[in-house]
Design a protein around this motif. Structure first.
Motif, PDB file in Angstrom:
ATOM      1  N   ASP A 113      16.993  -9.577  11.621  1.00  0.00           N
ATOM      2  CA  ASP A 113      17.196  -8.233  12.129  1.00  0.00           C
ATOM      3  C   ASP A 113      17.075  -7.925  13.558  1.00  0.00           C
ATOM      4  N   THR A 114      18.046  -7.501  14.409  1.00  0.00           N
ATOM      5  CA  THR A 114      17.927  -7.237  15.658  1.00  0.00           C
ATOM      6  C   THR A 114      18.609  -6.061  15.932  1.00  0.00           C
ATOM      7  N   TYR A 115      18.148  -5.233  16.886  1.00  0.00           N
ATOM      8  CA  TYR A 115      18.622  -4.145  17.123  1.00  0.00           C
ATOM      9  C   TYR A 115      18.606  -3.511  18.658  1.00  0.00           C
ATOM     10  N   ARG A 116      19.458  -2.930  19.065  1.00  0.00           N
ATOM     11  CA  ARG A 116      19.488  -2.190  20.558  1.00  0.00           C
ATOM     12  C   ARG A 116      19.479  -0.971  20.440  1.00  0.00           C
ATOM     13  N   LYS A 117      18.706  -0.472  21.382  1.00  0.00           N
ATOM     14  CA  LYS A 117      18.426   1.332  21.446  1.00  0.00           C
ATOM     15  C   LYS A 117      19.627   1.545  22.605  1.00  0.00           C
ATOM     16  N   VAL A 118      20.216   2.820  22.224  1.00  0.00           N
ATOM     17  CA  VAL A 118      21.056   3.352  23.020  1.00  0.00           C
ATOM     18  C   VAL A 118      20.767   4.802  23.379  1.00  0.00           C
ATOM     19  N   ASP A 119      20.705   5.191  24.726  1.00  0.00           N
ATOM     20  CA  ASP A 119      20.120   6.807  25.240  1.00  0.00           C
ATOM     21  C   ASP A 119      21.624   7.331  25.003  1.00  0.00           C
ATOM     22  N   LEU A 120      21.608   8.553  24.515  1.00  0.00           N
ATOM     23  CA  LEU A 120      22.472   9.671  24.496  1.00  0.00           C
ATOM     24  C   LEU A 120      22.583  10.540  25.405  1.00  0.00           C
ATOM     25  N   ARG A 121      21.480  10.662  26.252  1.00  0.00           N
ATOM     26  CA  ARG A 121      21.317  11.759  27.362  1.00  0.00           C
ATOM     27  C   ARG A 121      22.519  11.438  28.429  1.00  0.00           C
ATOM     28  N   TYR A 148      28.353  11.332  32.814  1.00  0.00           N
ATOM     29  CA  TYR A 148      28.700  10.614  31.567  1.00  0.00           C
ATOM     30  C   TYR A 148      27.648  10.676  30.540  1.00  0.00           C
ATOM     31  N   ARG A 149      27.842  10.551  29.057  1.00  0.00           N
ATOM     32  CA  ARG A 149      26.985  10.241  28.179  1.00  0.00           C
ATOM     33  C   ARG A 149      27.615   9.347  27.165  1.00  0.00           C
TER      34      ARG A 149
END
Length: 321
Positions: A113-121, A148-149
């Protein structure tokens, strides 16, 4: 053999063949006019629940490794994302079902498993000053700020490599394209309309990327120095022209008022004497060393008449002698 299409699947179908209790699921693309290579990664969602024997073996080995190394494996298996973040998880290179995870705790399997964090701010950035040639052939330098967000973390991860850098480049290009259709007067006076047009264009272009453009503001419009001087001279000349017109209109109204006042004073000779006294009173109140006394013109004309009559009489006497 029957044809089964999963709910919401518009581009792929499945053929299910049943032989007793064994079922095999085979995927094939439906003819939509687009090849699989032409579609976005988010459109290539697989509905095959059986990832393959190798994937199952790797998953099983990873689970055994986690159980053997407990509690040390928990440090690499349990992850946390903040309230303003989402985690997009890939298992053996394939997007996991359920979309982005978070906020809070989620579980990943090490090694597969690999994951990527995405900032919603909301993120803001300055558009670099753009040299734009307006519709009336005037070169101006304009800069703006964009807010933008990320609205869809999965699309922002799968559909584009770097949504932030791409949004910045697209904002600069959109600014030049929009301002190129405006003349100088519209650029200086219609900033809100230009910002609204830019926001709609950017929002529509970045929607497949999972990006929502919330606001666009034009910060500054810089004109060439020579153009600024020419505009300043033109504005100064216009102000001087308006000042001269206003002064001429004032003199015209004042002359009419003086004419009416002279008519009133002419009807009453005593009013002129009262005006003389009022003028003297106002002059003496200022403590001036020099006082200008207005001499009545009618008295002066009578003296001139008297002098002219005396000269005529003396001339007659001389002629008689």
């Amino acid at each position: 053999m029957s044809l089964c299409v999963p709910p919401g699947a518009s581009r792929r179908a499945s053929i299910v063949s049943a032989a007793g209790s064994d079922k095999s699921l085979v995927n094939f693309p439906v003819s939509t006019g687009l090849s699989e290579d032409d579609r976005r990664p988010s459109e290539l969602t697989s509905y095959d629940d059986n990832p393959g024997i190798c994937a199952l073996l790797l998953t099983l080995l990873s689970m055994i490794l986690i159980l053997v190394t407990i509690p040390f494996s928990l440090c690499t298996s349990i992850k946390v994302v903040q309230e303003y973040e989402r985690a997009v998880i890939f298992r053996l290179g394939r997007l996991r079902k359920g979309g982005a995870k978070g906020p809070g705790i989620f579980f990943v399997i090490p090694c597969i498993d690999t994951y990527r964090k995405v900032d919603l701010r909301t993120v803001s950035f300055d558009v670099p000053p753009q040299e734009v040639l307006s519709r009336d052939s005037v070169t101006v330098s304009v800069d703006a700020v964009v807010y933008y967000r990320v609205s869809n973390p999965t699309m922002a991860t799968n559909n584009i490599e770097d949504y932030s850098h791409s949004t910045r480049l697209l904002a600069a290009t959109t600014l030049r394209n929009v301002l190129g259709t405006k003349n100088l007067a519209e650029i200086l006076s219609e900033r809100e309309a230009i910002s609204h047009v830019m926001q709609e264009a950017l929002d529509e272009a970045t929607d497949p990327w999972g990006v929502k453009v919330e606001r666009v503001e034009v910060k500054d419009v810089r004109l060439p120095v020579q153009l600024q001087r020419a505009m300043a001279a033109e504005a100064e000349a216009a102000r001087e022209a308006r000042a001269k017109v206003i002064a001429a209109e004032g003199e015209q109204k004042a002359s009419r008022a003086l004419k009416e006042a002279a008519t009133v004073i002419n009807e009453s000779p005593s009013a002129l004497q009262l005006r003389y006294l009022q003028t003297l009173n106002s002059i003496s109140a200022e403590k001036n060393s020099t006082i200008i006394f207005p001499f009545p013109m009618d008295i002066f004309s009578n003296l001139l008449k008297f002098d002219s009559q005396g000269e005529k009489k003396s001339a007659k006497i001389e002629n008689i002698i």
